[in-house]
Design a protein around this motif. Structure first.
Motif, PDB file in Angstrom:
ATOM      1  N   UNK A 274       0.813  -1.215   0.000  1.00 17.17           N
ATOM      2  CA  UNK A 274       0.000   0.000   0.000  1.00 17.17           C
ATOM      3  C   UNK A 274       0.849   1.269   0.000  1.00 17.17           C
ATOM      4  N   UNK A 275       2.164   1.076  -0.080  1.00 18.01           N
ATOM      5  CA  UNK A 275       3.068   2.208  -0.200  1.00 18.01           C
ATOM      6  C   UNK A 275       3.411   2.511  -1.642  1.00 18.01           C
ATOM      7  N   UNK A 276       3.983   3.683  -1.868  1.00 15.15           N
ATOM      8  CA  UNK A 276       4.390   4.101  -3.208  1.00 15.15           C
ATOM      9  C   UNK A 276       5.688   3.407  -3.607  1.00 15.15           C
ATOM     10  N   UNK A 277       5.848   3.203  -4.908  1.00 16.81           N
ATOM     11  CA  UNK A 277       7.090   2.700  -5.477  1.00 16.81           C
ATOM     12  C   UNK A 277       7.557   3.702  -6.525  1.00 16.81           C
ATOM     13  N   UNK A 278       8.737   4.240  -6.334  1.00 12.47           N
ATOM     14  CA  UNK A 278       9.330   5.167  -7.300  1.00 12.47           C
ATOM     15  C   UNK A 278      10.420   4.443  -8.068  1.00 12.47           C
ATOM     16  N   UNK A 279      10.458   4.662  -9.369  1.00 11.42           N
ATOM     17  CA  UNK A 279      11.474   4.067 -10.239  1.00 11.42           C
ATOM     18  C   UNK A 279      12.190   5.195 -10.966  1.00 11.42           C
ATOM     19  N   UNK A 280      13.503   5.228 -10.851  1.00  8.34           N
ATOM     20  CA  UNK A 280      14.317   6.260 -11.495  1.00  8.34           C
ATOM     21  C   UNK A 280      15.280   5.590 -12.466  1.00  8.34           C
ATOM     22  N   UNK A 281      15.237   6.028 -13.728  1.00  3.79           N
ATOM     23  CA  UNK A 281      16.121   5.493 -14.758  1.00  3.79           C
ATOM     24  C   UNK A 281      17.346   6.388 -14.909  1.00  3.79           C
TER      25      UNK A 281
ATOM     26  N   UNK B   8       9.069   7.253 -12.738  1.00  2.00           N
ATOM     27  CA  UNK B   8       7.639   7.083 -12.515  1.00  2.00           C
ATOM     28  C   UNK B   8       7.407   6.694 -11.066  1.00  2.00           C
ATOM     29  N   UNK B   9       6.229   7.057 -10.574  1.00  4.76           N
ATOM     30  CA  UNK B   9       5.802   6.730  -9.209  1.00  4.76           C
ATOM     31  C   UNK B   9       4.510   5.942  -9.327  1.00  4.76           C
ATOM     32  N   UNK B  10       4.439   4.803  -8.635  1.00  2.00           N
ATOM     33  CA  UNK B  10       3.232   3.981  -8.640  1.00  2.00           C
ATOM     34  C   UNK B  10       2.601   3.976  -7.259  1.00  2.00           C
ATOM     35  N   UNK B  11       1.289   4.212  -7.225  1.00  2.00           N
ATOM     36  CA  UNK B  11       0.508   4.200  -5.990  1.00  2.00           C
ATOM     37  C   UNK B  11      -0.793   3.444  -6.247  1.00  2.00           C
ATOM     38  N   UNK B  12      -1.558   3.189  -5.195  1.00  2.00           N
ATOM     39  CA  UNK B  12      -2.831   2.496  -5.387  1.00  2.00           C
ATOM     40  C   UNK B  12      -3.736   2.730  -4.193  1.00  2.00           C
ATOM     41  N   UNK B  13      -5.004   2.337  -4.353  1.00  2.00           N
ATOM     42  CA  UNK B  13      -5.945   2.324  -3.227  1.00  2.00           C
ATOM     43  C   UNK B  13      -6.631   0.965  -3.126  1.00  2.00           C
ATOM     44  N   UNK B  14      -5.952  -0.066  -3.601  1.00  2.00           N
ATOM     45  CA  UNK B  14      -6.537  -1.397  -3.634  1.00  2.00           C
ATOM     46  C   UNK B  14      -6.727  -1.935  -2.219  1.00  2.00           C
ATOM     47  N   UNK B  15      -7.835  -2.642  -1.954  1.00  2.00           N
ATOM     48  CA  UNK B  15      -8.081  -3.161  -0.602  1.00  2.00           C
ATOM     49  C   UNK B  15      -6.961  -4.055  -0.077  1.00  2.00           C
ATOM     50  N   UNK B  16      -6.280  -4.785  -0.957  1.00  2.00           N
ATOM     51  CA  UNK B  16      -5.198  -5.677  -0.539  1.00  2.00           C
ATOM     52  C   UNK B  16      -3.827  -5.144  -0.925  1.00  2.00           C
TER      53      UNK B  16
END
Length: 250
Positions: free
Chosen positions: A127-134, A192-200
């Motif tokens: 449920x945390x963010x994932x940042x990817x830097x190229x 890019x930064x990936x986030x979500x609000x998924x229940x799991x």
């Protein structure tokens, strides 16, 4: 001129021509990508996985939570990262050092962001963010979404100067491959930064990048698909062991 345009239309995928956004979604089978990060060589664990308190770095790509200069917030148990970053682009660390985890799922290892609830709580995992830097700007990329119970994903794309290129909302998250490119396959995506609000919550796996160009276009058809599947694996240096973070009690 008409003959040249006809040839161009034949070799360029329809998905690459249809979108007028700064970053466009595309069918992953239309991309030929040379490099793959699958996290398989890193220490991991079942359950909450193995905690990584520092940025995970390889030669030309690195993983963290946010970019320095971006706004950080929480929405319930979920990270929210927004806005431009400060150049030169650098990945920031989470204040409590609970950044990412690598979890063993079946025969694969996946990358989770750790949310505000904190490792090793179940409501933090995925449920945390994932940042990817190229290290070098990208024209196209894809990644596997692992998990997903119908929530929404949010992907923020940034340029090398820290400005926001685009944001994509990904509704109805399920196990899937998501792929993106820039119009004209211009190398503009620095991070890019990936986030979500998924229940799991969700994890990611099999980040693919580094577009293969053939005669000025991207590889298509059978050969293109084979290049996509047989991407060169990127080896991530194994960090020093930290037994205290492996499979802790919840």
């Amino acid at each position: 001129m008409r003959r040249i345009m006809w040839w161009f239309m034949c070799i360029w995928p329809a998905g690459a021509l249809a979108c007028e956004r700064p970053v466009c979604a595309i069918d992953p089978s239309e991309l030929s990508l040379a490099r793959l990060v699958d996290f398989e060589n890193l220490p991991s664990g079942f359950g909450p996985g193995r905690l990584y308190r520092d940025v995970i770095e390889a030669d030309d790509v690195s993983f963290g939570e946010h970019l320095i200069g971006q706004a950080r917030d929480a929405e319930g148990d979920y990270d929210r990262i927004d806005g431009p970053a400060m150049p030169p682009l650098r990945l920031g660390r989470a204040p409590r050092g609970e950044l990412l985890s690598i979890t063993r799922v079946g025969t694969s290892q996946v990358l989770n962001g750790q949310g505000p609830a904190g490792f090793p709580k179940r409501e933090a995992e995925g449920e945390g963010a994932i940042a990817i830097l190229f290290a070098h700007d990208q024209a196209a990329l894809s990644f596997d979404v692992v998990g997903g119970e119908g929530g929404t994903g949010f992907v923020l794309f940034l340029a090398r100067d820290g400005t926001v290129l685009d944001r994509h909302d990904l509704p109805d998250l399920r196990e899937d491959i998501r792929a993106f490119h820039t119009p004209g396959m211009v190398e503009r995506i620095a991070a890019l930064i990936m986030m979500n609000d998924d229940p799991e919550g969700i994890a990611i796996d099999n980040l693919r990048y580094d577009l293969i160009r053939q005669m000025g276009a991207i590889g298509l058809g059978g050969a293109g698909r084979a290049s996509y599947v047989l991407a060169h694996a990127v080896t991530i240096p194994v960090p020093p062991p930290d037994p205290a973070t492996a499979n802790p009690p919840r």
